[in-house]
Design an enzyme around this catalytic site. Structure first.
Site, PDB file in Angstrom:
ATOM      1  N   CYS A   1      27.569 114.038  37.701  1.00  0.00           N
ATOM      2  CA  CYS A   1      28.949 113.899  38.157  1.00  0.00           C
ATOM      3  C   CYS A   1      29.560 112.664  37.509  1.00  0.00           C
ATOM      4  CB  CYS A   1      29.021 113.811  39.675  1.00  0.00           C
ATOM      5  SG  CYS A   1      30.718 113.636  40.247  1.00  0.00           S
TER       6      CYS A   1
ATOM      7  N   CYS B   1      31.995 110.671  39.630  1.00  0.00           N
ATOM      8  CA  CYS B   1      31.401 109.916  40.757  1.00  0.00           C
ATOM      9  C   CYS B   1      30.665 108.672  40.254  1.00  0.00           C
ATOM     10  CB  CYS B   1      30.357 110.734  41.515  1.00  0.00           C
ATOM     11  SG  CYS B   1      30.739 112.436  41.774  1.00  0.00           S
ATOM     12  N   ASP B   2      30.012 108.784  39.093  1.00  0.00           N
ATOM     13  CA  ASP B   2      29.062 107.737  38.699  1.00  0.00           C
ATOM     14  C   ASP B   2      29.553 106.814  37.585  1.00  0.00           C
ATOM     15  OD1 ASP B   2      27.178 108.595  40.571  1.00  0.00           O
ATOM     16  OD2 ASP B   2      26.608 110.243  39.264  1.00  0.00           O
TER      17      ASP B   2
END
Ligand code: NDP
Length: 320
Positions: A132, A135-136
């Site tokens: 992701c 997200c990261d």
């Protein structure tokens, strides 16, 4: 006994719960993880009424709306382990072995990220390899990362990563992108994104730290690069600190499959125009279904869930 058990806490699940609650049905809304894929969107610009909103913020609004029907909706965070048909009803086994019964079930379980299946991918998963980008990316401030794929997730992910990383390689097996032109244009504007096209990644390379000296903690393994199937700028490796694999998702159909629901030729839950599966009382909505031309969007998931809730209501009314 619930009128409807909705499995999945993403856009489709929350929307179905809102509609079912307004039909005055007794609803169990249950799932392993709050927010689903919606939570992974850094920026949502195509949910009508919100010019731009963070995915987690939008999902929080959905949840707040769904659980506001306190007389109708029971909300539970738990993985559904099993399901079986018992007469015309359904028994679901939740994590912790709690059993619940539903007259109908709406599956809104979404999808799971695909893996490449290459050398080093599993070994460095969580140690530089993640699934992701949006997200990261923020863990890679001033570092170098590679994003793999050419769809919306990869191209949006590369654009988001470019806001914090020093350098982003967008590695795609073709020379054109299937992503929304909005994101393709956005990523092309970024000076720190380099396109590595018509290349496949064949290995994730990482360091293997030597054993720690006595009394010291061993250093952890980490990604140091990727290996390509053919050279790029004279080398078949690129040095990176992180690899975001964004090559699409597979529909999460384990539970409906167990129950005997039919799948389409691509492995998605087969539903008709009323979001009905081949099993009476079982409906599907969102990324796991064959509907909406497999176009996985916030709007299509919400639309499918609206229809599924209406169908569950009609089914229950007909059985009275
Ligand atoms: P997609 O399936 O749309 O794209 C996957 C990408 O990965 C493709 O470019 C594909 O290449 C590539 N790929 C697949 N398998 C491999 C492999 N083995 N090796 C190398 N490359 C591979 O997935 P996404 O996650 O991007 O999107 C899924 C759905 O979610 C879509 O419907 C999308 O529109 C939606 N979405 C929407 C967003 C938005 O609206 N902002 C954000 C994120 C997702 P190729 O092109 O060659 O097939």
């Amino acid at each position: 006994m619930f009128d409807v058990v909705i499995v999945g806490l993403g856009i489709a699940g929350y929307t179905a719960a809102i509609y079912c609650a307004r039909y005055k049905l007794k609803v169990l809304l249950v799932g392993a993880e709050e927010g689903g894929m919606g939570n992974t969107a850094a920026e949502v610009g195509n949910w009508p009424g919100e010019i731009e909103i963070r995915g987690p913020d939008l999902m929080e609004k959905f949840k707040k709306h769904a659980v506001s029907f306190t007389d109708q909706v029971t909300f539970k965070i738990a993985r559904v382990k099993d399901i079986q048909k018992m007469g015309s009803e359904f028994e679901l086994v939740l994590e912790g072995d709690e059993k619940v019964m539903g007259k109908t079930v709406i599956f809104a379980t979404g999808s799971n990220k695909r893996h490449l299946g290459i050398k080093g991918e599993e070994e460095f998963s969580g140690k530089g390899v993640t699934y992701c980008a949006t997200c990261d990316a923020f863990f890679y401030r001033n570092k170098t990362v590679a994003v793999i794929g050419g769809g919306d997730s990869a191209v949006e992910g590369a654009a988001i990563a470019a806001q914090v990383a020093a350098k982003v390689y967008l590695v795609h097996r073709k020379n054109s992108f299937r992503a929304e032109p909005y994101w393709v244009e956005k990523v092309k504007e970024k000076k720190n994104v380099e396109f590595v096209l018509e290349r496949n990644i064949v290995e994730v390379i990482g360091d293997q730290p030597s054993p720690a000296a006595a009394g010291l903690r061993p250093a952890s393994k980490k990604v140091t690069g990727i290996k390509l199937d053919q050279p790029y700028n004279g080398s078949d490796t690129i040095a990176v600190d992180g690899v975001f694999i964004e090559i699409g998702s597979n529909p999460a159909v384990e539970l409906p499959k167990k129950l005997g629901c039919a799948l389409d030729t691509k492995g998605f839950l087969q539903v008709d125009e009323a979001q009905r599966t081949n099993i009476a009382g079982i409906f599907g909505a969102g990324d796991l279904t064959s509907a909406s031309n497999h176009f996985a969007q916030f709007t299509t998931a919400a639309g499918e869930a609206t229809v599924a809730a209406n169908s569950a209501f009609n089914y229950l009314q007909a059985g009275k």
